[in-house]
Design a protein around this motif. Sequence first.
Motif, PDB file in Angstrom:
ATOM      1  N   ARG A  93       0.835  -1.198   0.000  1.00 43.35           N
ATOM      2  CA  ARG A  93       0.000   0.000   0.000  1.00 43.35           C
ATOM      3  C   ARG A  93       0.872   1.252   0.000  1.00 43.35           C
ATOM      4  O   ARG A  93       0.643   2.194  -0.772  1.00 43.35           O
ATOM      5  N   LYS A  94       1.876   1.237   0.847  1.00 44.64           N
ATOM      6  CA  LYS A  94       2.791   2.383   0.909  1.00 44.64           C
ATOM      7  C   LYS A  94       3.578   2.514  -0.394  1.00 44.64           C
ATOM      8  O   LYS A  94       3.746   3.610  -0.923  1.00 44.64           O
ATOM      9  N   GLN A  95       4.040   1.376  -0.939  1.00 42.37           N
ATOM     10  CA  GLN A  95       4.804   1.421  -2.182  1.00 42.37           C
ATOM     11  C   GLN A  95       3.957   1.917  -3.354  1.00 42.37           C
ATOM     12  O   GLN A  95       4.458   2.640  -4.215  1.00 42.37           O
ATOM     13  N   ILE A  96       2.692   1.532  -3.397  1.00 43.76           N
ATOM     14  CA  ILE A  96       1.805   2.001  -4.471  1.00 43.76           C
ATOM     15  C   ILE A  96       1.664   3.521  -4.393  1.00 43.76           C
ATOM     16  O   ILE A  96       1.778   4.219  -5.408  1.00 43.76           O
ATOM     17  N   ASN A  97       1.452   4.039  -3.210  1.00 40.83           N
ATOM     18  CA  ASN A  97       1.292   5.492  -3.054  1.00 40.83           C
ATOM     19  C   ASN A  97       2.571   6.244  -3.376  1.00 40.83           C
ATOM     20  O   ASN A  97       2.527   7.367  -3.874  1.00 40.83           O
ATOM     21  N   GLN A  98       3.715   5.643  -3.098  1.00 42.00           N
ATOM     22  CA  GLN A  98       4.995   6.297  -3.375  1.00 42.00           C
ATOM     23  C   GLN A  98       5.516   5.987  -4.773  1.00 42.00           C
ATOM     24  O   GLN A  98       6.587   6.447  -5.147  1.00 42.00           O
ATOM     25  N   GLN A  99       4.797   5.174  -5.523  1.00 41.56           N
ATOM     26  CA  GLN A  99       5.187   4.735  -6.860  1.00 41.56           C
ATOM     27  C   GLN A  99       6.551   4.053  -6.858  1.00 41.56           C
ATOM     28  O   GLN A  99       7.376   4.254  -7.744  1.00 41.56           O
ATOM     29  N   THR A 100       6.785   3.236  -5.836  1.00 43.41           N
ATOM     30  CA  THR A 100       8.040   2.494  -5.725  1.00 43.41           C
ATOM     31  C   THR A 100       7.779   1.002  -5.588  1.00 43.41           C
ATOM     32  O   THR A 100       8.579   0.280  -5.010  1.00 43.41           O
ATOM     33  N   PHE A 101       6.669   0.526  -6.131  1.00 41.45           N
ATOM     34  CA  PHE A 101       6.274  -0.870  -5.954  1.00 41.45           C
ATOM     35  C   PHE A 101       7.292  -1.830  -6.567  1.00 41.45           C
ATOM     36  O   PHE A 101       7.745  -1.647  -7.689  1.00 41.45           O
ATOM     37  N   GLN A 102       7.651  -2.839  -5.787  1.00 38.90           N
ATOM     38  CA  GLN A 102       8.490  -3.936  -6.265  1.00 38.90           C
ATOM     39  C   GLN A 102       7.870  -5.230  -5.756  1.00 38.90           C
ATOM     40  O   GLN A 102       7.565  -5.355  -4.570  1.00 38.90           O
ATOM     41  N   ALA A 103       7.697  -6.174  -6.663  1.00 33.91           N
ATOM     42  CA  ALA A 103       7.103  -7.456  -6.283  1.00 33.91           C
ATOM     43  C   ALA A 103       8.046  -8.212  -5.358  1.00 33.91           C
ATOM     44  O   ALA A 103       9.258  -8.196  -5.530  1.00 33.91           O
ATOM     45  N   SER A 104       7.474  -8.865  -4.357  1.00 30.62           N
ATOM     46  CA  SER A 104       8.234  -9.639  -3.393  1.00 30.62           C
ATOM     47  C   SER A 104       7.970 -11.120  -3.629  1.00 30.62           C
ATOM     48  O   SER A 104       6.850 -11.525  -3.926  1.00 30.62           O
ATOM     49  N   THR A 105       8.996 -11.942  -3.471  1.00 34.65           N
ATOM     50  CA  THR A 105       8.835 -13.382  -3.685  1.00 34.65           C
ATOM     51  C   THR A 105       9.026 -14.183  -2.402  1.00 34.65           C
ATOM     52  O   THR A 105       8.917 -15.403  -2.434  1.00 34.65           O
ATOM     53  N   ARG A 106       9.289 -13.531  -1.286  1.00 35.48           N
ATOM     54  CA  ARG A 106       9.519 -14.264  -0.033  1.00 35.48           C
ATOM     55  C   ARG A 106       8.307 -15.092   0.380  1.00 35.48           C
ATOM     56  O   ARG A 106       8.448 -16.254   0.772  1.00 35.48           O
ATOM     57  N   LEU A 107       7.123 -14.499   0.305  1.00 31.63           N
ATOM     58  CA  LEU A 107       5.912 -15.216   0.707  1.00 31.63           C
ATOM     59  C   LEU A 107       5.652 -16.405  -0.218  1.00 31.63           C
ATOM     60  O   LEU A 107       5.257 -17.480   0.235  1.00 31.63           O
ATOM     61  N   ILE A 108       5.924 -16.238  -1.504  1.00 29.87           N
ATOM     62  CA  ILE A 108       5.742 -17.323  -2.473  1.00 29.87           C
ATOM     63  C   ILE A 108       6.713 -18.458  -2.174  1.00 29.87           C
ATOM     64  O   ILE A 108       6.338 -19.634  -2.177  1.00 29.87           O
ATOM     65  N   ARG A 109       7.959 -18.133  -1.908  1.00 29.03           N
ATOM     66  CA  ARG A 109       8.953 -19.168  -1.574  1.00 29.03           C
ATOM     67  C   ARG A 109       8.581 -19.904  -0.294  1.00 29.03           C
ATOM     68  O   ARG A 109       8.695 -21.129  -0.206  1.00 29.03           O
ATOM     69  N   PHE A 110       8.146 -19.160   0.705  1.00 34.29           N
ATOM     70  CA  PHE A 110       7.747 -19.768   1.975  1.00 34.29           C
ATOM     71  C   PHE A 110       6.578 -20.721   1.763  1.00 34.29           C
ATOM     72  O   PHE A 110       6.581 -21.848   2.267  1.00 34.29           O
ATOM     73  N   LEU A 111       5.576 -20.284   1.012  1.00 31.21           N
ATOM     74  CA  LEU A 111       4.414 -21.125   0.762  1.00 31.21           C
ATOM     75  C   LEU A 111       4.793 -22.377  -0.024  1.00 31.21           C
ATOM     76  O   LEU A 111       4.328 -23.477   0.281  1.00 31.21           O
ATOM     77  N   THR A 112       5.653 -22.243  -1.018  1.00 30.98           N
ATOM     78  CA  THR A 112       6.084 -23.393  -1.816  1.00 30.98           C
ATOM     79  C   THR A 112       6.801 -24.421  -0.956  1.00 30.98           C
ATOM     80  O   THR A 112       6.504 -25.625  -1.023  1.00 30.98           O
ATOM     81  N   LEU A 113       7.725 -23.984  -0.139  1.00 32.16           N
ATOM     82  CA  LEU A 113       8.462 -24.892   0.730  1.00 32.16           C
ATOM     83  C   LEU A 113       7.534 -25.553   1.748  1.00 32.16           C
ATOM     84  O   LEU A 113       7.610 -26.763   1.982  1.00 32.16           O
ATOM     85  N   THR A 114       6.648 -24.777   2.318  1.00 29.16           N
ATOM     86  CA  THR A 114       5.707 -25.313   3.302  1.00 29.16           C
ATOM     87  C   THR A 114       4.771 -26.346   2.685  1.00 29.16           C
ATOM     88  O   THR A 114       4.543 -27.411   3.261  1.00 29.16           O
ATOM     89  N   LEU A 115       4.245 -26.044   1.512  1.00 28.51           N
ATOM     90  CA  LEU A 115       3.364 -26.994   0.844  1.00 28.51           C
ATOM     91  C   LEU A 115       4.096 -28.263   0.448  1.00 28.51           C
ATOM     92  O   LEU A 115       3.511 -29.355   0.460  1.00 28.51           O
ATOM     93  N   LEU A 116       5.369 -28.157   0.135  1.00 31.12           N
ATOM     94  CA  LEU A 116       6.178 -29.343  -0.162  1.00 31.12           C
ATOM     95  C   LEU A 116       6.291 -30.239   1.066  1.00 31.12           C
ATOM     96  O   LEU A 116       6.082 -31.450   0.987  1.00 31.12           O
ATOM     97  N   VAL A 117       6.587 -29.652   2.221  1.00 35.77           N
ATOM     98  CA  VAL A 117       6.688 -30.425   3.463  1.00 35.77           C
ATOM     99  C   VAL A 117       5.341 -31.051   3.820  1.00 35.77           C
ATOM    100  O   VAL A 117       5.264 -32.241   4.161  1.00 35.77           O
ATOM    101  N   ILE A 118       4.277 -30.276   3.727  1.00 33.62           N
ATOM    102  CA  ILE A 118       2.940 -30.791   4.052  1.00 33.62           C
ATOM    103  C   ILE A 118       2.539 -31.891   3.075  1.00 33.62           C
ATOM    104  O   ILE A 118       1.994 -32.926   3.470  1.00 33.62           O
ATOM    105  N   GLY A 119       2.820 -31.696   1.798  1.00 38.59           N
ATOM    106  CA  GLY A 119       2.493 -32.704   0.797  1.00 38.59           C
ATOM    107  C   GLY A 119       3.221 -34.012   1.029  1.00 38.59           C
ATOM    108  O   GLY A 119       2.633 -35.102   0.919  1.00 38.59           O
ATOM    109  N   LEU A 120       4.500 -33.939   1.368  1.00 36.52           N
ATOM    110  CA  LEU A 120       5.267 -35.158   1.652  1.00 36.52           C
ATOM    111  C   LEU A 120       4.732 -35.860   2.897  1.00 36.52           C
ATOM    112  O   LEU A 120       4.599 -37.091   2.915  1.00 36.52           O
ATOM    113  N   ALA A 121       4.433 -35.105   3.930  1.00 37.51           N
ATOM    114  CA  ALA A 121       3.881 -35.709   5.152  1.00 37.51           C
ATOM    115  C   ALA A 121       2.515 -36.334   4.886  1.00 37.51           C
ATOM    116  O   ALA A 121       2.220 -37.431   5.387  1.00 37.51           O
TER     117      ALA A 121
END
Length: 134
Positions: A93-121
Amino acid sequence: MNGGIPIADSELDTPTIDSQYVQQHMANERTFLAWVRTGIAMVGVGFLAAGLGFNSSSYDQIAHIAAIITGVTSLVSGIAIILCSAASYHRKRKQINQQTFQASTRLIRFLTLTLLVIGLALAILLYVLLFPAP
Protein backbone atom coordinates in the motif's frame (compact mmCIF):
# COMPACT_ATOMS: atom_id res chain seq x y z
CA MET A 1 -25.29 16.70 4.97
CA ASN A 2 -23.98 13.21 5.56
CA GLY A 3 -25.39 11.45 8.64
CA GLY A 4 -25.99 14.78 10.35
CA ILE A 5 -22.42 16.02 9.85
CA PRO A 6 -22.06 18.86 7.35
CA ILE A 7 -19.34 18.31 4.74
CA ALA A 8 -18.01 21.21 2.73
CA ASP A 9 -17.82 20.78 -1.04
CA SER A 10 -14.10 21.47 -0.93
CA GLU A 11 -13.57 18.39 1.28
CA LEU A 12 -15.31 16.16 -1.27
CA ASP A 13 -13.25 17.49 -4.18
CA THR A 14 -9.86 17.04 -2.50
CA PRO A 15 -8.24 13.89 -3.91
CA THR A 16 -6.19 11.74 -1.56
CA ILE A 17 -3.06 9.85 -2.49
CA ASP A 18 -5.00 6.56 -2.21
CA SER A 19 -7.68 7.81 -4.63
CA GLN A 20 -5.10 8.29 -7.39
CA TYR A 21 -4.38 4.53 -7.42
CA VAL A 22 -7.77 3.03 -6.63
CA GLN A 23 -7.42 0.03 -8.95
CA GLN A 24 -4.01 -0.88 -7.59
CA HIS A 25 -5.22 -0.62 -4.00
CA MET A 26 -8.25 -2.76 -4.74
CA ALA A 27 -6.05 -5.39 -6.43
CA ASN A 28 -3.75 -5.30 -3.40
CA GLU A 29 -6.74 -5.89 -1.12
CA ARG A 30 -7.98 -8.81 -3.26
CA THR A 31 -4.52 -10.35 -3.12
CA PHE A 32 -4.46 -9.97 0.66
CA LEU A 33 -7.84 -11.67 0.97
CA ALA A 34 -6.66 -14.52 -1.26
CA TRP A 35 -3.65 -15.05 1.01
CA VAL A 36 -5.95 -15.08 4.05
CA ARG A 37 -8.10 -17.77 2.40
CA THR A 38 -4.93 -19.75 1.66
CA GLY A 39 -3.86 -19.50 5.30
CA ILE A 40 -7.26 -20.64 6.53
CA ALA A 41 -7.22 -23.56 4.09
CA MET A 42 -3.79 -24.63 5.34
CA VAL A 43 -5.04 -24.65 8.92
CA GLY A 44 -7.97 -26.79 7.77
CA VAL A 45 -5.62 -29.26 6.07
CA GLY A 46 -3.75 -29.60 9.34
CA PHE A 47 -6.89 -30.49 11.26
CA LEU A 48 -7.94 -32.91 8.52
CA ALA A 49 -4.58 -34.67 8.58
CA ALA A 50 -4.62 -34.89 12.35
CA GLY A 51 -8.10 -36.40 12.23
CA LEU A 52 -7.04 -38.98 9.65
CA GLY A 53 -4.01 -39.98 11.67
CA PHE A 54 -5.74 -40.31 15.00
CA ASN A 55 -9.06 -41.82 13.89
CA SER A 56 -7.73 -44.54 11.60
CA SER A 57 -8.19 -48.21 12.40
CA SER A 58 -4.75 -48.96 11.02
CA TYR A 59 -3.12 -46.58 13.48
CA ASP A 60 0.64 -46.83 13.18
CA GLN A 61 3.58 -44.97 14.67
CA ILE A 62 4.54 -43.61 11.25
CA ALA A 63 0.97 -42.39 10.66
CA HIS A 64 1.03 -40.70 14.05
CA ILE A 65 4.30 -38.89 13.24
CA ALA A 66 3.10 -37.89 9.75
CA ALA A 67 -0.18 -36.58 11.19
CA ILE A 68 1.66 -34.52 13.80
CA ILE A 69 4.11 -33.09 11.24
CA THR A 70 1.31 -32.25 8.82
CA GLY A 71 -0.97 -30.79 11.48
CA VAL A 72 1.62 -28.63 13.22
CA THR A 73 3.25 -27.48 9.97
CA SER A 74 -0.12 -26.58 8.46
CA LEU A 75 -1.30 -24.72 11.56
CA VAL A 76 1.88 -22.71 12.06
CA SER A 77 2.25 -22.02 8.34
CA GLY A 78 -1.37 -20.90 7.98
CA ILE A 79 -0.99 -18.42 10.81
CA ALA A 80 2.38 -17.23 9.43
CA ILE A 81 0.90 -16.74 5.96
CA ILE A 82 -1.93 -14.62 7.35
CA LEU A 83 0.51 -12.48 9.35
CA CYS A 84 2.99 -12.14 6.47
CA SER A 85 0.21 -11.26 4.04
CA ALA A 86 -0.99 -8.48 6.36
CA ALA A 87 2.53 -7.05 6.52
CA SER A 88 2.86 -7.40 2.75
CA TYR A 89 -0.47 -5.65 2.20
CA HIS A 90 0.61 -2.61 4.24
CA ARG A 91 4.07 -2.52 2.61
CA LYS A 92 2.56 -2.67 -0.89
CA ARG A 93 0.00 0.00 0.00
CA LYS A 94 2.79 2.38 0.91
CA GLN A 95 4.80 1.42 -2.18
CA ILE A 96 1.81 2.00 -4.47
CA ASN A 97 1.29 5.49 -3.05
CA GLN A 98 4.99 6.30 -3.38
CA GLN A 99 5.19 4.74 -6.86
CA THR A 100 8.04 2.49 -5.73
CA PHE A 101 6.27 -0.87 -5.95
CA GLN A 102 8.49 -3.94 -6.26
CA ALA A 103 7.10 -7.46 -6.28
CA SER A 104 8.23 -9.64 -3.39
CA THR A 105 8.83 -13.38 -3.68
CA ARG A 106 9.52 -14.26 -0.03
CA LEU A 107 5.91 -15.22 0.71
CA ILE A 108 5.74 -17.32 -2.47
CA ARG A 109 8.95 -19.17 -1.57
CA PHE A 110 7.75 -19.77 1.97
CA LEU A 111 4.41 -21.13 0.76
CA THR A 112 6.08 -23.39 -1.82
CA LEU A 113 8.46 -24.89 0.73
CA THR A 114 5.71 -25.31 3.30
CA LEU A 115 3.36 -26.99 0.84
CA LEU A 116 6.18 -29.34 -0.16
CA VAL A 117 6.69 -30.42 3.46
CA ILE A 118 2.94 -30.79 4.05
CA GLY A 119 2.49 -32.70 0.80
CA LEU A 120 5.27 -35.16 1.65
CA ALA A 121 3.88 -35.71 5.15
CA LEU A 122 0.39 -36.26 3.71
CA ALA A 123 1.78 -38.72 1.17
CA ILE A 124 3.45 -40.70 3.96
CA LEU A 125 0.29 -40.57 6.05
CA LEU A 126 -1.91 -41.81 3.21
CA TYR A 127 0.56 -44.54 2.28
CA VAL A 128 0.60 -45.84 5.85
CA LEU A 129 -3.19 -45.67 6.08
CA LEU A 130 -3.78 -47.39 2.72
CA PHE A 131 -1.05 -50.03 3.05
CA PRO A 132 -0.76 -50.86 6.75
CA ALA A 133 2.15 -52.98 7.94
CA PRO A 134 1.19 -56.63 8.61
